[in-house]
Write a protein that holds these residues in place. Structure first.
Motif, PDB file in Angstrom:
ATOM      1  N   MET A 268      -5.695 -19.111  11.487  1.00 50.62           N
ATOM      2  CA  MET A 268      -5.421 -18.943  13.639  1.00 50.62           C
ATOM      3  C   MET A 268      -5.346 -17.367  12.887  1.00 50.62           C
ATOM      4  SD  MET A 268      -2.683 -21.945  13.766  1.00 50.62           S
ATOM      5  CE  MET A 268      -2.223 -21.135  14.914  1.00 50.62           C
ATOM      6  N   LEU A 269      -4.958 -16.926  12.057  1.00 48.77           N
ATOM      7  CA  LEU A 269      -4.039 -15.188  12.216  1.00 48.77           C
ATOM      8  C   LEU A 269      -5.416 -15.045  12.544  1.00 48.77           C
ATOM      9  CD1 LEU A 269      -0.773 -14.468  10.472  1.00 48.77           C
ATOM     10  CD2 LEU A 269      -1.813 -14.254  12.774  1.00 48.77           C
ATOM     11  N   GLU A 270      -6.305 -15.379  11.513  1.00 52.09           N
ATOM     12  CA  GLU A 270      -8.044 -13.933  10.991  1.00 52.09           C
ATOM     13  C   GLU A 270      -8.843 -14.889  11.460  1.00 52.09           C
ATOM     14  OE1 GLU A 270      -8.515 -11.899   8.951  1.00 52.09           O
ATOM     15  OE2 GLU A 270      -6.081 -11.653   8.933  1.00 52.09           O
ATOM     16  N   SER A 271      -8.463 -15.814  12.508  1.00 53.52           N
ATOM     17  CA  SER A 271      -9.864 -16.155  13.338  1.00 53.52           C
ATOM     18  C   SER A 271     -10.463 -14.807  14.470  1.00 53.52           C
ATOM     19  CB  SER A 271      -9.974 -17.327  14.224  1.00 53.52           C
ATOM     20  OG  SER A 271      -8.060 -16.946  15.453  1.00 53.52           O
ATOM     21  N   ALA A 272     -11.710 -15.150  15.257  1.00 56.06           N
ATOM     22  CA  ALA A 272     -11.770 -14.400  15.331  1.00 56.06           C
ATOM     23  C   ALA A 272     -10.808 -14.264  17.728  1.00 56.06           C
ATOM     24  CB  ALA A 272     -13.269 -14.237  16.241  1.00 56.06           C
TER      25      ALA A 272
ATOM     26  N   THR B  84     -15.858 -23.002  15.306  1.00 58.01           N
ATOM     27  CA  THR B  84     -15.189 -22.003  14.395  1.00 58.01           C
ATOM     28  C   THR B  84     -14.720 -23.174  13.192  1.00 58.01           C
ATOM     29  OG1 THR B  84     -14.514 -21.025  15.845  1.00 58.01           O
ATOM     30  CG2 THR B  84     -12.641 -21.201  14.063  1.00 58.01           C
ATOM     31  N   TRP B  85     -14.841 -24.493  13.931  1.00 59.39           N
ATOM     32  CA  TRP B  85     -14.290 -25.554  12.915  1.00 59.39           C
ATOM     33  C   TRP B  85     -14.819 -25.860  11.111  1.00 59.39           C
ATOM     34  CZ3 TRP B  85     -10.372 -28.240  11.573  1.00 59.39           C
ATOM     35  CH2 TRP B  85      -9.661 -29.245   9.957  1.00 59.39           C
ATOM     36  N   ARG B  86     -16.155 -25.541  11.746  1.00 58.72           N
ATOM     37  CA  ARG B  86     -17.237 -25.420  10.478  1.00 58.72           C
ATOM     38  C   ARG B  86     -17.578 -24.227   9.728  1.00 58.72           C
ATOM     39  NH1 ARG B  86     -20.286 -29.282   7.593  1.00 58.72           N
ATOM     40  NH2 ARG B  86     -22.109 -28.508   7.030  1.00 58.72           N
ATOM     41  N   VAL B  87     -17.309 -23.591  10.167  1.00 61.44           N
ATOM     42  CA  VAL B  87     -17.391 -22.195   9.457  1.00 61.44           C
ATOM     43  C   VAL B  87     -16.110 -21.985   8.326  1.00 61.44           C
ATOM     44  CG1 VAL B  87     -16.295 -19.766   9.071  1.00 61.44           C
ATOM     45  CG2 VAL B  87     -18.275 -20.074  11.576  1.00 61.44           C
ATOM     46  N   ALA B  88     -14.700 -22.414   9.166  1.00 63.72           N
ATOM     47  CA  ALA B  88     -13.647 -22.534   8.439  1.00 63.72           C
ATOM     48  C   ALA B  88     -13.595 -24.044   6.838  1.00 63.72           C
ATOM     49  CB  ALA B  88     -12.332 -23.147   9.382  1.00 63.72           C
ATOM     50  N   LEU B  89     -14.262 -24.430   7.014  1.00 61.63           N
ATOM     51  CA  LEU B  89     -14.349 -25.613   6.320  1.00 61.63           C
ATOM     52  C   LEU B  89     -15.887 -25.678   5.019  1.00 61.63           C
ATOM     53  CD1 LEU B  89     -14.192 -29.067   8.209  1.00 61.63           C
ATOM     54  CD2 LEU B  89     -13.281 -28.233   6.499  1.00 61.63           C
TER      55      LEU B  89
END
Length: 321
Positions: free
Chosen positions: A124-128, A227-232
């Motif tokens: 969460m902290l490193e999200s855009a 964003t979910w896909r980038v994280a996974l």
């Protein structure tokens, strides 16, 4: 007419070059090779005295039996090799074995919860779209700066009825929690540990996230990844070393749990003097004055931490391969 050199005209033989230069070069090389060791010498001395030597002393003490002659030991003290009798006595102690099982249950529940929580916070902290990441990063890390004893004292005020506002809030909805009961005090300790160390583990994962090349995010954005896909697909696979490191640290820290149980013991009757393995070894040494058995317990705790950490590393390496 041919030109002749001055030495040929005078008949003098050129003098040899001074032989001190190679010696000086060798001295410089030797000094350069010794310099790192001279700089490391203070650290190595402290490392040996405060880390290596205590390990050898503890292992040696665990194989030693001390016999005191006389009523108060005034007739002399003799030490002899005890073999594995101290280890047998430690393993025959049901309270010590129960404390290890209690910490295994603690680790099975608390460690995954903490790792998931610190991973979510880091992502969460490193999200855009994160706002004020620096502020929240420092806020989440702040509990780690509070010593474990102080953190336990602070939380104990929230666990004791009559002092905690949590009981007043719970009474409004008809609940009567018992944070210090026999079935709940372990998870009250788990809450303190999670609160203290989640921010520390989060920073390790944040550091790994910052090492991910920006080109990967740009390529994912071009492909239309959410964003979910980038994280996974990008972030979680690439922060695997940080996740393994924090999990190993947490496994070792679980078996080393001491301060929280020691402080809560004063307000929680369910916590006895052998509630955790470290607390059991402390009690054996300083309450029962049996330092040799306590050394055997300490060695068993270290071996258990090593075996669990090694097994986890082997499992993760096999899974990745």
């Amino acid at each position: 007419m041919t030109a002749t050199s001055p030495t040929a005209r005078t008949g003098q033989v050129p003098s040899a070059q001074p032989s001190a230069r190679p010696g000086k070069r060798g001295d410089r090389t030797g000094a350069a090779s010794r310099a790192p060791w001279l700089l490391l010498a203070p650290f190595l001395a402290l490392f040996i005295l405060t880390f290596i030597l205590p390990i050898f002393v503890a292992v040696g003490s665990s194989f030693t039996k001390v016999t005191r002659s006389g009523l108060f030991g005034e007739a002399g003290v003799t030490s002899e090799f005890a073999g594995f009798s101290n280890y047998a006595q430690a393993l025959a102690d049901g309270s010590f074995v129960a404390s290890i099982g209690r910490m295994l249950l603690f680790g099975v529940v608390q460690v995954p919860v903490m790792i998931v929580l610190c991973t979510v916070l880091a992502l969460m902290l490193e999200s855009a779209s994160a706002k004020w990441p620096g502020f929240f990063r420092a806020a989440y890390f702040l509990p780690y700066g509070v010593p474990g004893v102080i953190a336990t004292i602070l939380w104990s005020f929230l666990y004791v009825p009559g002092l905690s506002p949590l009981f007043d809030v719970a009474a409004l909805v008809g609940l009567t929690p018992d944070f210090l009961g026999a079935n709940t005090v372990l998870w009250s300790i788990a809450n303190i540990v999670t609160w203290s160390y989640t921010g520390y583990n989060m920073l390790i994962i944040v550091a790994q996230l910052k090492a991910i090349p920006g080109e990967l995010y740009e390529a994912a954005k071009v492909d239309g990844a959410s964003t979910w896909r980038v994280a996974l697909s990008i972030q979680l696979p690439l922060i695997r070393p940080a996740l393994v490191l924090t999990t190993v640290f947490s496994i070792i820290g679980t078996l080393q749990l001491f301060a929280e149980a020691q402080v809560l013991k004063t307000v929680a009757p369910a916590i006895d003097s052998q509630y955790t393995p470290n607390l059991s070894a402390y009690t054996t040494a300083f309450a029962y004055n049996d330092y040799n058995v306590a050394a055997a317990q300490a060695v068993l705790i270290a071996v258990a931490a090593f075996v669990l950490s090694f097994a986890f590393l082997k499992f993760t390496n096999r899974k990745s391969s």
